[in-house]
Design a protein around this motif. Structure first.
Motif, PDB file in Angstrom:
ATOM      1  N   LYS A  25       0.827  -1.207   0.000  1.00  0.00           N
ATOM      2  CA  LYS A  25       0.000   0.000   0.000  1.00  0.00           C
ATOM      3  C   LYS A  25       0.862   1.258   0.000  1.00  0.00           C
ATOM      4  CE  LYS A  25      -3.686   2.316   2.595  1.00  0.00           C
ATOM      5  NZ  LYS A  25      -4.590   2.239   3.787  1.00  0.00           N
ATOM      6  N   SER A  26       1.904   1.276   0.842  1.00  0.00           N
ATOM      7  CA  SER A  26       2.757   2.468   0.904  1.00  0.00           C
ATOM      8  C   SER A  26       3.614   2.629  -0.342  1.00  0.00           C
ATOM      9  CB  SER A  26       3.658   2.401   2.144  1.00  0.00           C
ATOM     10  OG  SER A  26       4.593   1.341   2.040  1.00  0.00           O
ATOM     11  N   SER A  27       3.826   1.538  -1.093  1.00  0.00           N
ATOM     12  CA  SER A  27       4.636   1.642  -2.312  1.00  0.00           C
ATOM     13  C   SER A  27       3.924   2.406  -3.418  1.00  0.00           C
ATOM     14  CB  SER A  27       4.986   0.230  -2.815  1.00  0.00           C
ATOM     15  OG  SER A  27       3.851  -0.406  -3.383  1.00  0.00           O
ATOM     16  N   ASN A  28       2.624   2.588  -3.281  1.00  0.00           N
ATOM     17  CA  ASN A  28       1.864   3.301  -4.309  1.00  0.00           C
ATOM     18  C   ASN A  28       1.964   4.821  -4.185  1.00  0.00           C
ATOM     19  OD1 ASN A  28       0.724   1.019  -5.711  1.00  0.00           O
ATOM     20  ND2 ASN A  28      -0.563   0.669  -3.926  1.00  0.00           N
ATOM     21  N   TYR A  29       2.531   5.311  -3.084  1.00  0.00           N
ATOM     22  CA  TYR A  29       2.708   6.750  -2.931  1.00  0.00           C
ATOM     23  C   TYR A  29       3.829   7.240  -3.844  1.00  0.00           C
ATOM     24  CZ  TYR A  29       0.082   5.879   1.381  1.00  0.00           C
ATOM     25  OH  TYR A  29      -0.866   5.470   2.297  1.00  0.00           O
ATOM     26  N   SER A  30       3.693   8.450  -4.318  1.00  0.00           N
ATOM     27  CA  SER A  30       4.755   9.057  -5.126  1.00  0.00           C
ATOM     28  C   SER A  30       5.892   9.498  -4.216  1.00  0.00           C
ATOM     29  CB  SER A  30       4.216  10.263  -5.896  1.00  0.00           C
ATOM     30  OG  SER A  30       3.205   9.872  -6.806  1.00  0.00           O
ATOM     31  N   PRO A  31       7.134   9.496  -4.724  1.00  0.00           N
ATOM     32  CA  PRO A  31       8.246   9.980  -3.906  1.00  0.00           C
ATOM     33  C   PRO A  31       8.056  11.442  -3.529  1.00  0.00           C
ATOM     34  CG  PRO A  31       8.930   9.639  -6.186  1.00  0.00           C
ATOM     35  CD  PRO A  31       7.577   9.046  -6.058  1.00  0.00           C
ATOM     36  N   SER A  32       8.442  11.785  -2.313  1.00  0.00           N
ATOM     37  CA  SER A  32       8.207  13.145  -1.826  1.00  0.00           C
ATOM     38  C   SER A  32       9.419  14.048  -1.978  1.00  0.00           C
ATOM     39  CB  SER A  32       7.781  13.104  -0.351  1.00  0.00           C
ATOM     40  OG  SER A  32       8.756  12.425   0.418  1.00  0.00           O
ATOM     41  N   VAL A  33      10.624  13.536  -1.719  1.00  0.00           N
ATOM     42  CA  VAL A  33      11.816  14.389  -1.813  1.00  0.00           C
ATOM     43  C   VAL A  33      12.872  13.816  -2.747  1.00  0.00           C
ATOM     44  CG1 VAL A  33      11.476  15.347   0.496  1.00  0.00           C
ATOM     45  CG2 VAL A  33      12.858  13.281   0.217  1.00  0.00           C
ATOM     46  N   ALA A  34      12.782  12.543  -3.077  1.00  0.00           N
ATOM     47  CA  ALA A  34      13.772  11.907  -3.938  1.00  0.00           C
ATOM     48  C   ALA A  34      13.162  11.591  -5.299  1.00  0.00           C
ATOM     49  CB  ALA A  34      14.296  10.631  -3.274  1.00  0.00           C
ATOM     50  N   SER A  35      13.989  11.049  -6.177  1.00  0.00           N
ATOM     51  CA  SER A  35      13.505  10.682  -7.510  1.00  0.00           C
ATOM     52  C   SER A  35      12.760   9.358  -7.502  1.00  0.00           C
ATOM     53  CB  SER A  35      14.687  10.585  -8.483  1.00  0.00           C
ATOM     54  OG  SER A  35      15.369  11.814  -8.579  1.00  0.00           O
ATOM     55  N   TYR A  36      13.004   8.549  -6.478  1.00  0.00           N
ATOM     56  CA  TYR A  36      12.385   7.228  -6.395  1.00  0.00           C
ATOM     57  C   TYR A  36      11.787   7.012  -5.013  1.00  0.00           C
ATOM     58  CZ  TYR A  36      14.887   5.906 -10.658  1.00  0.00           C
ATOM     59  OH  TYR A  36      15.356   5.836 -11.938  1.00  0.00           O
ATOM     60  N   ARG A  37      10.881   6.068  -4.950  1.00  0.00           N
ATOM     61  CA  ARG A  37      10.428   5.505  -3.688  1.00  0.00           C
ATOM     62  C   ARG A  37      10.984   4.083  -3.649  1.00  0.00           C
ATOM     63  NH1 ARG A  37       7.539   6.610   0.480  1.00  0.00           N
ATOM     64  NH2 ARG A  37       6.296   5.051   1.602  1.00  0.00           N
ATOM     65  N   VAL A  38      11.759   3.747  -2.627  1.00  0.00           N
ATOM     66  CA  VAL A  38      12.468   2.467  -2.554  1.00  0.00           C
ATOM     67  C   VAL A  38      11.861   1.603  -1.461  1.00  0.00           C
ATOM     68  CG1 VAL A  38      14.698   1.340  -2.250  1.00  0.00           C
ATOM     69  CG2 VAL A  38      14.590   3.596  -3.335  1.00  0.00           C
ATOM     70  N   MET A  39      11.500   0.377  -1.822  1.00  0.00           N
ATOM     71  CA  MET A  39      10.887  -0.574  -0.890  1.00  0.00           C
ATOM     72  C   MET A  39      11.820  -1.786  -0.738  1.00  0.00           C
ATOM     73  SD  MET A  39       8.355   1.454  -0.863  1.00  0.00           S
ATOM     74  CE  MET A  39       7.365   0.665   0.397  1.00  0.00           C
TER      75      MET A  39
END
Length: 387
Positions: A102-116
């Motif tokens: 569920k949290s992986s679906n959020y867009s990155p807030s400060v970086a270029s990627y969201r890393v799980m």
């Protein structure tokens, strides 16, 4: 200092991940980059360390070597674009995987990627794996998954087909010793002995080099196995090894449990030694239940470490029986190895090694540890060594 400097013995894997991070600056797609990775390798090879180093490089603004502020946030697991699933339990539950997906679906807030990151992906059951599979099939454009497991075979085939796999090798004794000596200020001979006895397992080598109690427990494990002369000795030795595993697990978890409880009380506004209000006792009970599950896993891990140490012992004995006296692991007890090699045949040594391997599988299958150890140590009965 580069984020890759703390890694050792994995130059090819580091080059792969560094190239991916370097060519994906700003979130641009590249041939080196993919949305899902699987890092495999034997225990102690540095799977999770490499995963966090790669995450730091991806989350750092245009710096494939990782900037200092991002490194500190990743080490504290507090970066807003980092999601981590690391369990202290025997298995990863489906609810934990659902929350991470569920949290992986959020867009990155400060970086270029969201890393799980999932540290022990091999602990997922099939139902939890299927929840993760859906996320890997249709990932958000800027989300990167990094899974860690001992081998590809530990994951279901459909997940293996959707990740890019990077295999780690066992680092050399010299590489591990140099890392420990450099990082912890340990003299090189001590670091080398610890690395050899840990069989290049970085975490265990660090523990043996810095913890006298861990070294003494390992020495007692080997001496207990070498002293078995009868069935009654085997039964007593099984109880001794189980006690050693319990002491080892307790040493690892006790201090951490106390720190977690104190931190939880502070966050709840309860003074040290104060009475916990009834409305807050449920939260502490949940913490205690998690700690009990972690203790169960720690005991299993302690038993497995004993099995690995015993395999190294009988490996050395077998080599000496076959006339090979170099590349030994337990050189610190060389006279005992010589005596033990004369007290049995190579066939007996191989049978004992098979029994150790069988015991590891039985304990993983929830067979009672005491009964499994007794059955194993019956095969370790030896006549008194000749003078």
């Amino acid at each position: 200092m580069s984020v890759w400097d703390e890694l050792t013995g994995q130059s090819e894997a580091i080059a792969t991940f560094r190239a991916a991070a370097e060519q994906s600056v700003g979130g641009e797609a590249s041939r080196s980059m993919t949305h899902s990775w699987l890092i495999t390798g034997p225990p102690g090879s540095g799977r999770s360390n490499l995963a966090y180093a790669f995450a730091t490089a991806l989350l750092s603004a245009g710096n494939p070597d990782g900037d200092e502020s991002t490194r500190r946030q990743v080490e504290a697991r507090s970066h807003p674009d980092l999601g981590v699933l690391s369990t202290e339990r025997v298995i990863i539950t489906i609810d934990e995987v659902r929350a991470l997906v569920k949290s992986s679906n959020y867009s990155p807030s400060v970086a270029s990627y969201r890393v799980m990151i999932i540290e022990d992906a091999d602990r997922m059951r099939e139902t939890a794996s299927n929840v993760l599979l859906k996320a890997l099939e249709e990932p958000p454009p800027r989300t990167v998954w990094i899974l860690c497991a001992p081998s590809e075979a530990d994951l279901i085939p459909t997940i293996r087909s959707r990740v890019r796999s990077v295999r780690l090798r066992v680092p050399s004794v010299g590489d591990v010793a140099d890392l420990i000596a450099r990082r912890n200020g340990i003299d090189l001979p001590t670091a080398t002995q610890a690395a050899r006895e840990a069989q290049s397992h970085i975490g265990m080598a660090h523990r043996l080099a810095t913890n006298d109690h861990a070294r003494r427990r390992r020495e007692k494990t080997l001496q207990t196995a070498l002293g078995i002369r009868s069935v009654s000795d085997a039964v007593i030795a099984a109880a001794t090894l189980l006690e050693l595993a319990g002491d080892d697990a307790k040493a690892i978890t006790e201090e951490r449990d106390a720190e977690e409880r104190a931190s939880a009380l502070r966050s709840l506004g309860v003074e040290p030694g104060g009475t916990v209000p009834p409305g807050l006792r449920g939260q502490l009970k949940n913490l205690e239940e998690d700690q009990k599950r972690r203790a169960t896993r720690s005991l299993r891990d302690g038993l497995d470490r004993i099995m690995v140490d015993l395999l190294s012992l009988y490996r050395d004995i077998l080599l000496m029986q076959l006339g090979v006296d170099d590349d030994l692991i337990n050189v610190a007890i060389l006279p005992d190895l010589i005596s033990a090699s004369r007290a049995s045949t190579p066939e007996q040594t191989l049978a004992t090694m098979d029994a150790v391997t069988t015991t590891r599988r039985r304990i993983e299958g929830n067979v009672g540890p005491a009964l499994a150890l007794e059955a194993m140590l019956i095969s370790a009965i030896r006549k008194a060594p000749r003078p």
